[in-house]
Design a protein around this motif. Structure first.
Motif, mmCIF file in Angstrom:
data_model
loop_
_atom_site.group_PDB
_atom_site.id
_atom_site.type_symbol
_atom_site.label_atom_id
_atom_site.label_comp_id
_atom_site.label_asym_id
_atom_site.label_seq_id
_atom_site.Cartn_x
_atom_site.Cartn_y
_atom_site.Cartn_z
ATOM 1 N N ALA A 113 0.832 -1.198 0.000
ATOM 2 C CA ALA A 113 0.000 0.000 0.000
ATOM 3 C C ALA A 113 0.871 1.254 0.000
ATOM 4 O O ALA A 113 1.951 1.277 0.595
ATOM 5 C CB ALA A 113 -0.919 0.006 1.211
ATOM 6 N N ARG A 114 0.388 2.301 -0.636
ATOM 7 C CA ARG A 114 1.044 3.602 -0.626
ATOM 8 C C ARG A 114 0.260 4.522 0.305
ATOM 9 O O ARG A 114 -0.966 4.633 0.179
ATOM 10 C CB ARG A 114 1.097 4.198 -2.032
ATOM 11 N N ILE A 115 0.948 5.166 1.222
ATOM 12 C CA ILE A 115 0.306 6.077 2.168
ATOM 13 C C ILE A 115 0.781 7.495 1.888
ATOM 14 O O ILE A 115 1.979 7.771 1.937
ATOM 15 C CB ILE A 115 0.596 5.674 3.625
ATOM 16 N N ARG A 116 -0.155 8.365 1.572
ATOM 17 C CA ARG A 116 0.156 9.754 1.254
ATOM 18 C C ARG A 116 -0.473 10.655 2.311
ATOM 19 O O ARG A 116 -1.703 10.701 2.438
ATOM 20 C CB ARG A 116 -0.377 10.104 -0.142
ATOM 21 N N THR A 117 0.338 11.328 3.106
ATOM 22 C CA THR A 117 -0.163 12.207 4.157
ATOM 23 C C THR A 117 -0.065 13.670 3.723
ATOM 24 O O THR A 117 0.656 14.011 2.783
ATOM 25 C CB THR A 117 0.621 12.005 5.465
ATOM 26 N N GLY A 118 -0.813 14.513 4.427
ATOM 27 C CA GLY A 118 -0.810 15.939 4.102
ATOM 28 C C GLY A 118 -1.493 16.263 2.792
ATOM 29 O O GLY A 118 -1.249 17.322 2.202
ATOM 30 N N GLU A 119 -2.371 15.366 2.326
ATOM 31 C CA GLU A 119 -3.085 15.570 1.066
ATOM 32 C C GLU A 119 -4.559 15.267 1.301
ATOM 33 O O GLU A 119 -4.912 14.174 1.744
ATOM 34 C CB GLU A 119 -2.526 14.668 -0.034
ATOM 35 N N ALA A 120 -5.404 16.229 0.990
ATOM 36 C CA ALA A 120 -6.842 16.084 1.252
ATOM 37 C C ALA A 120 -7.590 15.702 -0.016
ATOM 38 O O ALA A 120 -7.291 16.204 -1.106
ATOM 39 C CB ALA A 120 -7.405 17.379 1.813
ATOM 40 N N VAL A 121 -8.579 14.823 0.130
ATOM 41 C CA VAL A 121 -9.491 14.491 -0.963
ATOM 42 C C VAL A 121 -10.632 15.495 -0.941
ATOM 43 O O VAL A 121 -11.249 15.732 0.103
ATOM 44 C CB VAL A 121 -10.038 13.059 -0.809
ATOM 45 N N SER A 122 -10.910 16.109 -2.074
ATOM 46 C CA SER A 122 -12.008 17.072 -2.148
ATOM 47 C C SER A 122 -13.274 16.467 -2.742
ATOM 48 O O SER A 122 -14.380 16.877 -2.369
ATOM 49 C CB SER A 122 -11.600 18.296 -2.975
ATOM 50 N N HIS A 123 -13.132 15.499 -3.659
ATOM 51 C CA HIS A 123 -14.297 14.922 -4.318
ATOM 52 C C HIS A 123 -14.111 13.424 -4.544
ATOM 53 O O HIS A 123 -13.018 12.985 -4.908
ATOM 54 C CB HIS A 123 -14.558 15.573 -5.687
ATOM 55 N N ARG A 131 -21.185 5.410 -10.699
ATOM 56 C CA ARG A 131 -20.228 4.436 -10.188
ATOM 57 C C ARG A 131 -18.885 5.139 -9.993
ATOM 58 O O ARG A 131 -18.476 5.964 -10.810
ATOM 59 C CB ARG A 131 -20.052 3.242 -11.132
ATOM 60 N N VAL A 132 -18.205 4.796 -8.895
ATOM 61 C CA VAL A 132 -16.941 5.429 -8.560
ATOM 62 C C VAL A 132 -15.917 5.229 -9.669
ATOM 63 O O VAL A 132 -15.746 4.111 -10.185
ATOM 64 C CB VAL A 132 -16.406 4.868 -7.226
ATOM 65 N N THR A 133 -15.231 6.329 -10.031
ATOM 66 C CA THR A 133 -14.120 6.239 -10.991
ATOM 67 C C THR A 133 -12.812 6.743 -10.397
ATOM 68 O O THR A 133 -11.772 6.622 -11.019
ATOM 69 C CB THR A 133 -14.429 7.052 -12.263
ATOM 70 N N GLY A 134 -12.868 7.334 -9.194
ATOM 71 C CA GLY A 134 -11.652 7.830 -8.576
ATOM 72 C C GLY A 134 -11.951 8.957 -7.615
ATOM 73 O O GLY A 134 -13.106 9.181 -7.210
ATOM 74 N N VAL A 135 -10.910 9.705 -7.252
ATOM 75 C CA VAL A 135 -11.060 10.858 -6.364
ATOM 76 C C VAL A 135 -10.248 12.018 -6.926
ATOM 77 O O VAL A 135 -9.302 11.830 -7.692
ATOM 78 C CB VAL A 135 -10.593 10.554 -4.925
ATOM 79 N N ARG A 136 -10.645 13.224 -6.528
ATOM 80 C CA ARG A 136 -9.876 14.409 -6.851
ATOM 81 C C ARG A 136 -9.313 14.965 -5.551
ATOM 82 O O ARG A 136 -10.042 15.119 -4.565
ATOM 83 C CB ARG A 136 -10.733 15.462 -7.540
ATOM 84 N N LEU A 137 -8.025 15.281 -5.530
ATOM 85 C CA LEU A 137 -7.404 15.873 -4.361
ATOM 86 C C LEU A 137 -7.620 17.378 -4.363
ATOM 87 O O LEU A 137 -7.987 17.968 -5.385
ATOM 88 C CB LEU A 137 -5.908 15.557 -4.333
ATOM 89 N N ALA A 138 -7.381 17.996 -3.211
ATOM 90 C CA ALA A 138 -7.594 19.437 -3.079
ATOM 91 C C ALA A 138 -6.711 20.235 -4.031
ATOM 92 O O ALA A 138 -7.074 21.336 -4.451
ATOM 93 C CB ALA A 138 -7.342 19.860 -1.639
ATOM 94 N N ASP A 139 -5.542 19.677 -4.402
ATOM 95 C CA ASP A 139 -4.651 20.391 -5.328
ATOM 96 C C ASP A 139 -4.993 20.119 -6.791
ATOM 97 O O ASP A 139 -4.283 20.567 -7.692
ATOM 98 C CB ASP A 139 -3.191 20.028 -5.044
ATOM 99 N N GLY A 140 -6.078 19.379 -7.024
ATOM 100 C CA GLY A 140 -6.524 19.116 -8.384
ATOM 101 C C GLY A 140 -6.088 17.784 -8.960
ATOM 102 O O GLY A 140 -6.597 17.363 -10.016
ATOM 103 N N ARG A 187 -19.078 16.843 2.055
ATOM 104 C CA ARG A 187 -17.635 17.078 2.222
ATOM 105 C C ARG A 187 -16.844 16.559 1.027
ATOM 106 O O ARG A 187 -15.796 17.116 0.673
ATOM 107 C CB ARG A 187 -17.172 16.384 3.504
ATOM 108 N N PHE A 188 -17.321 15.489 0.385
ATOM 109 C CA PHE A 188 -16.590 14.873 -0.720
ATOM 110 C C PHE A 188 -17.374 14.944 -2.033
ATOM 111 O O PHE A 188 -17.207 14.098 -2.903
ATOM 112 C CB PHE A 188 -16.236 13.424 -0.378
ATOM 113 N N GLY A 189 -18.207 15.970 -2.162
ATOM 114 C CA GLY A 189 -18.896 16.198 -3.421
ATOM 115 C C GLY A 189 -20.320 15.680 -3.439
ATOM 116 O O GLY A 189 -20.737 14.910 -2.572
ATOM 117 N N PRO A 190 -21.093 16.094 -4.437
ATOM 118 C CA PRO A 190 -22.528 15.767 -4.476
ATOM 119 C C PRO A 190 -22.830 14.294 -4.705
ATOM 120 O O PRO A 190 -23.816 13.785 -4.181
ATOM 121 C CB PRO A 190 -23.042 16.634 -5.630
#
Length: 521
Positions: free
Chosen positions: A243-253, A260-269, A290-293
């Protein structure tokens, strides 16, 4: 079938899911908005010392032993822990205290010395009933699949096993049930406090919650470095499995353009493609957008009135005196009913019950002496989950600090003044965990049906799953881990079903590792 999986949040539930899913061959990325992993379990630096923050009580060790075994590892290679001889020390005034011990017969003797032979007999009966409730619910509910109604769980228990059904006491009030065991109101207060372990009001909770006392009676463990060290251990395990763990990065959507889920967008785009997303957070954050509509429609909303307790928490490095602390200590208010009436009214209690974790007592195999002029302590007082509507200005936090100190002083414990500390309020928790009001345990366990209303691993949005202490089965460190296990198990089942019914879409078969078969907790 190997899937691309993104996990939002590195709390205990998310870390557990990451380790198990990575061990099964999936491509796992865990994204955490804070700089640490562990969620509420972390360290706060005070006076140049790292004070353990977040949950402090480690029970149900077997859950974590099975988790590590399922990933081909051993828990003891990742943490150092020892069983506590004293579960907790309790005080109501400055005339002595009552300890509960790892040895239940020792606890029974202590209760008899404290409150008389009838109280010792009441404890024997209470302990027997708490164990029965735990054994009835352990496999079908705590470690079982999420049910939206009691009926599937009743089938797992045995529909015609009326004795077990009645033993759960879902329709009985906890406070009244405890009164049947203990005439001494202090003991009723002591064992009623276990409802707060899942953020609930003991006067509004079902008698079923007596099972929490049995989880402690099975063993309380002290971990070097606290629960944060356990989180680090699970994180290391997950990374070793790929597993890869990425800290200090927020998911916005959470992205789901066609349902159906296709992924996530981080706060930095940045976009992270995914076949599956696991949200390790309070489902209220999903429901409130918090994570989009798309994700907001995936789970039902929860009214603020259903929130669990929040807390005022002091992280301190301080001199103590006048009371012989152990690792876990509880100092009770004189009017428990008024305390919770004030919380229900949206106010911190004027005379609070105070929990104090003396982190250097009994830790590192050192016995119960502090070993230094100052010691690291965490102090917790229950509070309403109104951090999204109430700011807790300095004059109020100063008043709460005085009231906390007054309870301790009445019981004989003195803290240095001024005391080097940081204070977290419900507003602080709301900033860390938005859209929760600072509720630390998800939905409160009030009423017989509350446990069935907790969010399970599956949501209305295909490919989006939930894990964490705010989801099924309950709040608390081992329960959060069980939620992560359940999410991983549900994902495996859904992927297997997809492979079975849509073979053309999943060429190459499964990547599940045989080493994990039959090994999950």
């Amino acid at each position: 079938m190997s899937a691309r999986i993104v996990i939002i949040g590195a709390g205990i539930g998310g870390l557990t899911s990451a380790a198990l899913l990575a061990a099964r061959g999936h491509d796992v990325t865990l994204v955490e908005k804070e700089r640490w992993i562990g969620g509420k379990a972390r360290h706060v630096e005070v006076d140049g010392q790292k004070v353990a923050a977040g949950p402090t009580v480690f029970t149900m060790r077997d859950v974590f032993e099975r988790l590590f075994h399922a990933c081909g590892a051993r828990l003891e290679d990742f943490i150092t822990a020892r069983q506590a001889g004293i579960i907790a020390r309790h005080a109501w005034d400055d005339r002595g205290h009552l300890d509960l011990f790892a040895d239940p017969l020792h606890s029974e003797e202590a209760i008899g010395d404290f409150a008389g032979a009838a109280a010792a007999a009441g404890y024997r009966a209470f302990r027997k009933e708490a164990r029965r409730i735990y054994e009835v619910l352990d496999e079908p509910f705590l470690r079982g699949d999420k049910s939206s109604t009691p009926l599937p769980m009743m089938w797992r228990i045995g529909l015609f096993n009326i004795g077990d059904m009645l033993a759960m006491r879902p329709f009985d009030n906890l406070w009244k049930a405890l009164g049947g065991h203990f005439a001494d109101p202090r003991l009723q207060q002591l064992f009623g406090r276990y409802a707060t372990y899942c953020g609930s009001d003991p006067f509004r909770s079902p008698a079923t919650l007596m099972l929490i006392a049995h989880t402690e009676a099975r063993g309380v463990w002290l971990i070097d470095g606290g629960i944060a060290a356990l989180a680090q251990g699970i994180g290391t395990l997950a990374e070793r499995k790929g597993a890869r763990i990425r800290t200090g990065e927020a998911v916005s959507h959470v992205l789901a353009p066609n349902g159906r889920v296709t992924g996530v967008r981080l706060a930095d785009g940045e976009m992270l493609p995914a076949d599956i997303v696991v949200c390790n957070g309070d489902p209220a954050a999903l429901a409130e957008g918090r994570f989009g509509p798309e994700a907001a429609r995936a789970v039902p909303s929860m009214p603020p009135a259903r929130r669990s307790l929040s807390a005022l928490v002091w992280f301190a490095h301080a001199k103590t005196g006048g009371f012989d602390l152990t690792h876990h200590n509880v100092f009770f208010s004189r009017d428990y009913a008024r305390e919770f009436e004030e919380i229900r009214a949206g106010r911190p209690p004027s005379e609070p019950t105070v929990y104090l974790c003396a982190q250097d007592r009994g830790a590192h195999g050192t016995g119960d002496g502090p070993g230094a002029a100052r010691e690291r302590i965490q102090i917790i007082v229950n509070a309403p989950a109104n951090g999204d509507t109430h700011a807790y200005p300095p004059e109020e936090t100063e008043r709460c600090t005085r009231q906390m100190r007054a309870t301790l002083a009445r019981c004989g414990l003195e803290l240095e003044d001024p005391m080097p500390h940081e204070l977290a309020t419900p507003a602080s928790w709301e900033r860390l965990f938005p859209q929760t009001g600072g509720a630390l345990y998800g939905r409160a366990s009030h009423g017989w049906a509350a446990s069935f209303l907790r969010q399970g691993p599956k949501t209305r949005l295909k490919g989006l799953y939930c894990a964490g202490g705010a989801t099924h089965p309950a709040a608390g460190v081992p329960m959060a881990a069980l939620s992560g296990l359940l999410a991983a198990r549900t994902i495996a089942s859904d992927l297997a079903s997809t492979r079975k019914y849509h073979p053309g879409a999943t060429p190459g078969g499964t990547s599940m590792r045989s080493a994990t078969t039959g090994s999950t907790p």
